[in-house]
Design a protein around this motif. Structure first.
Motif, PDB file in Angstrom:
ATOM      1  N   ARG A  95      -1.640   7.581  -0.179  1.00 57.82           N
ATOM      2  CA  ARG A  95      -1.619   6.065   0.387  1.00 57.82           C
ATOM      3  C   ARG A  95      -1.802   5.113  -0.711  1.00 57.82           C
ATOM      4  O   ARG A  95      -0.980   4.074  -0.749  1.00 57.82           O
ATOM      5  CB  ARG A  95      -3.263   6.106   1.272  1.00 57.82           C
ATOM      6  CG  ARG A  95      -3.308   4.547   1.578  1.00 57.82           C
ATOM      7  CD  ARG A  95      -4.379   4.806   2.698  1.00 57.82           C
ATOM      8  NE  ARG A  95      -4.201   5.276   4.038  1.00 57.82           N
ATOM      9  CZ  ARG A  95      -3.583   4.684   5.025  1.00 57.82           C
ATOM     10  NH1 ARG A  95      -3.174   3.194   4.873  1.00 57.82           N
ATOM     11  NH2 ARG A  95      -3.210   5.256   5.992  1.00 57.82           N
ATOM     12  N   SER A  96      -2.800   5.433  -1.814  1.00 61.43           N
ATOM     13  CA  SER A  96      -2.781   4.608  -2.857  1.00 61.43           C
ATOM     14  C   SER A  96      -1.535   4.443  -3.732  1.00 61.43           C
ATOM     15  O   SER A  96      -1.157   3.255  -4.053  1.00 61.43           O
ATOM     16  CB  SER A  96      -3.799   5.136  -3.900  1.00 61.43           C
ATOM     17  OG  SER A  96      -3.921   4.422  -5.044  1.00 61.43           O
ATOM     18  N   GLU A  97      -0.736   5.421  -3.779  1.00 62.00           N
ATOM     19  CA  GLU A  97       0.548   5.287  -4.500  1.00 62.00           C
ATOM     20  C   GLU A  97       1.526   4.396  -3.578  1.00 62.00           C
ATOM     21  O   GLU A  97       2.275   3.562  -4.347  1.00 62.00           O
ATOM     22  CB  GLU A  97       1.140   6.672  -4.676  1.00 62.00           C
ATOM     23  CG  GLU A  97       0.283   7.513  -5.509  1.00 62.00           C
ATOM     24  CD  GLU A  97       0.795   8.999  -5.644  1.00 62.00           C
ATOM     25  OE1 GLU A  97       2.049   9.130  -5.673  1.00 62.00           O
ATOM     26  OE2 GLU A  97       0.348  10.010  -5.751  1.00 62.00           O
ATOM     27  N   HIS A 140       6.303   4.139   3.579  1.00 55.38           N
ATOM     28  CA  HIS A 140       6.229   5.796   3.270  1.00 55.38           C
ATOM     29  C   HIS A 140       7.481   6.363   3.821  1.00 55.38           C
ATOM     30  O   HIS A 140       7.914   7.289   3.392  1.00 55.38           O
ATOM     31  CB  HIS A 140       5.003   6.023   3.910  1.00 55.38           C
ATOM     32  CG  HIS A 140       4.953   7.583   3.649  1.00 55.38           C
ATOM     33  ND1 HIS A 140       5.083   8.511   4.752  1.00 55.38           N
ATOM     34  CD2 HIS A 140       4.315   8.189   2.708  1.00 55.38           C
ATOM     35  CE1 HIS A 140       4.874   9.579   4.226  1.00 55.38           C
ATOM     36  NE2 HIS A 140       4.382   9.595   2.922  1.00 55.38           N
ATOM     37  N   GLU A 181      -1.703   9.979   4.126  1.00 57.90           N
ATOM     38  CA  GLU A 181      -2.987   9.981   3.825  1.00 57.90           C
ATOM     39  C   GLU A 181      -3.046  10.569   2.361  1.00 57.90           C
ATOM     40  O   GLU A 181      -4.134  10.125   1.533  1.00 57.90           O
ATOM     41  CB  GLU A 181      -3.984  10.705   4.758  1.00 57.90           C
ATOM     42  CG  GLU A 181      -3.917   9.963   6.173  1.00 57.90           C
ATOM     43  CD  GLU A 181      -4.494   8.684   5.759  1.00 57.90           C
ATOM     44  OE1 GLU A 181      -5.302   8.322   5.117  1.00 57.90           O
ATOM     45  OE2 GLU A 181      -3.670   7.757   6.319  1.00 57.90           O
ATOM     46  N   LYS A 212       0.768   2.052  -1.238  1.00 53.27           N
ATOM     47  CA  LYS A 212       0.330   0.864  -1.405  1.00 53.27           C
ATOM     48  C   LYS A 212       0.839   0.327  -2.598  1.00 53.27           C
ATOM     49  O   LYS A 212       1.477  -0.946  -2.484  1.00 53.27           O
ATOM     50  CB  LYS A 212      -1.280   0.791  -1.082  1.00 53.27           C
ATOM     51  CG  LYS A 212      -1.724  -0.596  -1.072  1.00 53.27           C
ATOM     52  CD  LYS A 212      -3.169  -0.551  -0.663  1.00 53.27           C
ATOM     53  CE  LYS A 212      -3.716  -1.992  -0.818  1.00 53.27           C
ATOM     54  NZ  LYS A 212      -5.098  -2.307  -0.655  1.00 53.27           N
ATOM     55  N   ASP A 213       0.709   0.717  -3.878  1.00 52.21           N
ATOM     56  CA  ASP A 213       0.884   0.159  -5.227  1.00 52.21           C
ATOM     57  C   ASP A 213       2.209  -0.034  -5.095  1.00 52.21           C
ATOM     58  O   ASP A 213       2.761  -1.121  -5.578  1.00 52.21           O
ATOM     59  CB  ASP A 213       0.335   1.094  -6.290  1.00 52.21           C
ATOM     60  CG  ASP A 213      -0.892   0.888  -6.376  1.00 52.21           C
ATOM     61  OD1 ASP A 213      -1.893   0.268  -5.802  1.00 52.21           O
ATOM     62  OD2 ASP A 213      -1.691   1.881  -6.975  1.00 52.21           O
ATOM     63  N   GLU A 272      -1.116  -2.045   7.664  1.00 49.95           N
ATOM     64  CA  GLU A 272      -0.766  -0.693   7.906  1.00 49.95           C
ATOM     65  C   GLU A 272       0.533  -0.417   8.403  1.00 49.95           C
ATOM     66  O   GLU A 272       1.007   0.384   7.944  1.00 49.95           O
ATOM     67  CB  GLU A 272      -1.745  -0.173   9.067  1.00 49.95           C
ATOM     68  CG  GLU A 272      -1.879   1.149   9.366  1.00 49.95           C
ATOM     69  CD  GLU A 272      -2.343   2.073   8.131  1.00 49.95           C
ATOM     70  OE1 GLU A 272      -1.890   3.458   8.079  1.00 49.95           O
ATOM     71  OE2 GLU A 272      -2.684   1.669   7.159  1.00 49.95           O
ATOM     72  N   TYR A 329       7.875  10.753  -2.396  1.00 52.19           N
ATOM     73  CA  TYR A 329       6.495  11.285  -2.272  1.00 52.19           C
ATOM     74  C   TYR A 329       6.746  12.861  -1.817  1.00 52.19           C
ATOM     75  O   TYR A 329       5.809  13.301  -1.069  1.00 52.19           O
ATOM     76  CB  TYR A 329       5.943  10.449  -1.099  1.00 52.19           C
ATOM     77  CG  TYR A 329       5.900   9.045  -1.792  1.00 52.19           C
ATOM     78  CD1 TYR A 329       5.020   8.569  -2.812  1.00 52.19           C
ATOM     79  CD2 TYR A 329       6.457   8.351  -0.992  1.00 52.19           C
ATOM     80  CE1 TYR A 329       4.849   7.353  -3.108  1.00 52.19           C
ATOM     81  CE2 TYR A 329       6.256   6.632  -1.378  1.00 52.19           C
ATOM     82  CZ  TYR A 329       5.658   6.390  -2.357  1.00 52.19           C
ATOM     83  OH  TYR A 329       5.682   4.996  -2.767  1.00 52.19           O
TER      84      TYR A 329
END
Length: 631
Positions: free
Chosen positions: A480-482, A216, A477, A484-485, A209, A223
């Motif tokens: 998050r998926s983007e 990020h 939040e 992490k990838d 985490e 983002y």
């Protein structure tokens, strides 16, 4: 097309010259000059002026030329988007600068030289390879040029050509440097390689985490959500007035009756034409036809390829020789003419088929005429409404009130970003296609009406920004998926780079390449072809190839592949030195020569800029073309 017509433009010297004339104003720049008087010139070079008329003539001629070449009509707005206005302006100024230089030096071209240049131009030759006055006049007409205007321009070009030749004559490329370039550029290498792909980095630990949060924060701009705006706009375009226009049947009939040949498909003929240098040769061939020989056999006996002398579905205007054309269009199907004393040469023609003239009935073209008449009248509505709309705004009315006054309705758009996409990512094509409107909506202040914007040849718009959603960093939040990838992808690439570096290091230390490849359950591969310095494909990236050419035989290098996340480890197994090919060395010698000539010309142009007072009145050009400051 003008350049294509010029004999001077066919030489490599003139090629460099014209190329330089097409350069933008890297040396001069663009200077708006404001004085106390109203200026109508688009530019000046010393005392020489470039008028709006001269600019407009060349600009329109270029638009017509491009439209004819592409088969698609080009309007002023599109031409400006392509930068055609600046190109024409720059060329006119640069030509004037060189013209001033030739005048100061007293250079000129005689009438004899001018005539010889025109007569030697292949563009004006007839089928016999001789100069044709008819072809000359017709080709100039097609390019919106009169003989006087063309000859004046050609004389100026030939004079400038004299100046350029005097500057660069005698400059030669170095043969020794050309040979060195040849050996450097043509060297090839036989290469073996190993691909290390993402599957070789499966031992990566799952991100924590803390790592995701830190990634990020460090890459927050990736983002960032764009700014979104909501705005009100009104379009004043011909299409919006169509429903108000009625065109009676009598008026439509009147347009049809006065259309002349517009709705008439002229007669066409398929014809075969033999041409002869003398009357005797033409009559001898005609005698053979009278004896029963076929047109094809007589043509072949006189050295003609029947296919090449056949013109399919030709209009009378398609036949270059007017006298021959007149005779051909008086013959019956299947008949052969007598020998024709043409304007260009003697000829014999055979008509093999005739497609009669056909007139489209009113009912077939009624819809076309109706649309054109409505559009014409709707355009008048636009200009009438344009003034009323401006008056309403000037009197303090809102966009909505001004639109209502001319019978239109203001529209709402947004929230959308500057590409025309909504918060959900869907494109609002009605707005996205109006780039001028969208750009203004993202530059204007909230609550203020913009100036009237020109969005097409006959269309205008006004916009008022109602609300702005500022650009923001999307919270973790939300993405998050983007994140992490992206984190995993970066770590995987780093791991692959480490593996590739290790393989290259051990290879350079003497470990067998096949043994190293076996650790990845792979075999060493050989490049399909020897690589050159400028080689690149989906496997070998340019940086990797460049690195290969800095190493000796047997030295390993590595680098990213040109696809995905993979890395490539490569080694040169054989260096192939080129042979000394005279043709290749000559090419490099000419490149060096042209480079030296370009340098001299650039320096000379820079000198002219220092000695001649060059002024570009961009504000005059913009006003002339109807360009607003933000359009």
């Amino acid at each position: 097309m003008l350049e294509q017509l010029r004999n001077a433009a066919k030489t490599w010297v003139a090629g460099i010259f014209i190329g330089l004339l097409c350069l933008s104003f890297a040396v001069w720049g663009i200077n708006d000059i404001f004085t106390g008087t109203v200026n109508t010139d688009v530019a000046r070079v010393g005392e020489a002026k470039i008028s709006q008329d001269a600019f407009d003539h060349e600009f329109r001629r270029r638009i017509d030329q491009i439209s004819a070449q592409t088969g698609q009509p080009l309007d002023t707005i599109q031409a400006r988007q392509f930068g055609l206005d600046q190109q024409v302006l720059n060329e006119l100024v640069q030509q004037t600068v060189l013209a001033q230089a030739t005048e100061n030096l007293g250079l000129t071209v005689s009438d004899t030289t001018l005539a010889d240049s025109i007569r030697s131009d292949e563009a004006f030759e007839n089928v016999l390879g001789e100069f044709s006055a008819q072809n000359y006049n017709e080709l100039l007409r097609l390019n919106n040029l009169t003989p006087a205007l063309y000859e004046e321009r050609l004389r100026r070009d030939l004079t400038r050509h004299q100046l350029v030749v005097s500057l660069i004559s005698g400059l030669e490329g170095s043969t020794s440097i050309a040979k060195a370039l040849h050996f450097f550029r043509e060297e090839k290498r036989e290469v073996e390689y190993l691909v290390i792909s993402p599957e070789n980095a499966k031992d990566l630990a799952a991100p924590t985490e803390e790592e995701i949060v830190e990634f990020h924060e460090q890459n927050s701009d990736q983002y960032r959500a764009p700014e979104f705006r909501t705005f009100t706009y009104v379009l004043i375009e011909p299409d919006q007035f169509f429903d108000r226009i009625d065109v009676s049947e009598e008026e439509l009939r009147g347009v049809y009756d006065f259309a002349g040949n517009r709705f008439v498909t002229p007669e066409k003929r398929t014809v075969r034409i033999m041409t002869f240098a003398s009357e005797e040769a033409a009559r001898a061939a005609h005698e053979s036809l009278k004896q029963g020989e076929t047109f094809a056999s007589v043509a072949e006996a006189n050295g003609f390829d029947v296919n090449q002398i056949t013109q399919n579905n030709a209009l009378q205007s398609d036949l270059l020789d007017a006298a021959v054309a007149e005779t051909v269009f008086g013959l019956e199907t299947g008949s052969v003419s007598e020998p024709i004393n043409g304007d260009i040469s003697w000829a014999i023609a055979e008509v093999t088929s005739i497609t009669p003239k056909a007139e489209q009935p009113f009912e077939d073209v009624r819809a076309v005429i109706l649309d054109e008449e409505k559009r014409k009248r709707a355009t008048d509505f636009v200009y009438e409404s344009f003034g009323d709309f401006q008056d309403a705004i000037a009197a303090g009315g809102s966009i909505e009130q001004a639109a209502e006054q001319i019978g239109l309705k203001a529209q709402k758009a947004g929230p959308i970003d500057d590409t025309g996409r909504t918060l959900e990512g869907e494109t609002v094509s009605a707005v996205a296609d109006l780039r001028v409107l969208l750009r203004e909506a993202f530059e204007a202040d909230v609550g203020l009406e913009s100036d009237l914007l020109e969005i097409s040849e006959d269309g205008y718009a006004m916009v008022r920004v109602d609300d702005v959603i500022e650009s923001r960093i999307k919270p973790l939040e939300e993405v998050r998926s983007e994140v992490k990838d992206a984190f995993v992808s970066q770590k995987r690439r780093e791991r692959l780079a480490e593996l590739a570096a290790d393989v290259a290091e051990r290879g350079n230390s003497g470990t067998d390449f096949s043994e190293l490849a076996g650790e990845f359950n792979r075999s060493v591969l050989k490049a399909d072809q020897p690589l050159q310095r400028d080689f690149a494909d989906e496997l070998f990236s340019s940086p990797l190839v460049a690195e290969l050419f800095t190493k000796n035989t047997g030295e390993f290098v590595y680098g990213p592949a040109n696809f995905g996340e993979s890395f490539v480890v490569a080694v040169t197994r054989k260096i192939i030195q080129p042979t000394e090919e005279r043709e290749s060395v000559d090419v490099y010698t000419q490149m060096l020569q042209q480079g030296a000539q370009s340098d001299i010309l650039e320096q000379y142009l820079a000198h002219l800029n220092e000695t001649l007072d060059v002024r570009i009145y961009q504000n005059v050009v913009d006003q002339f073309l109807g360009v607003t400051p933000d359009s």
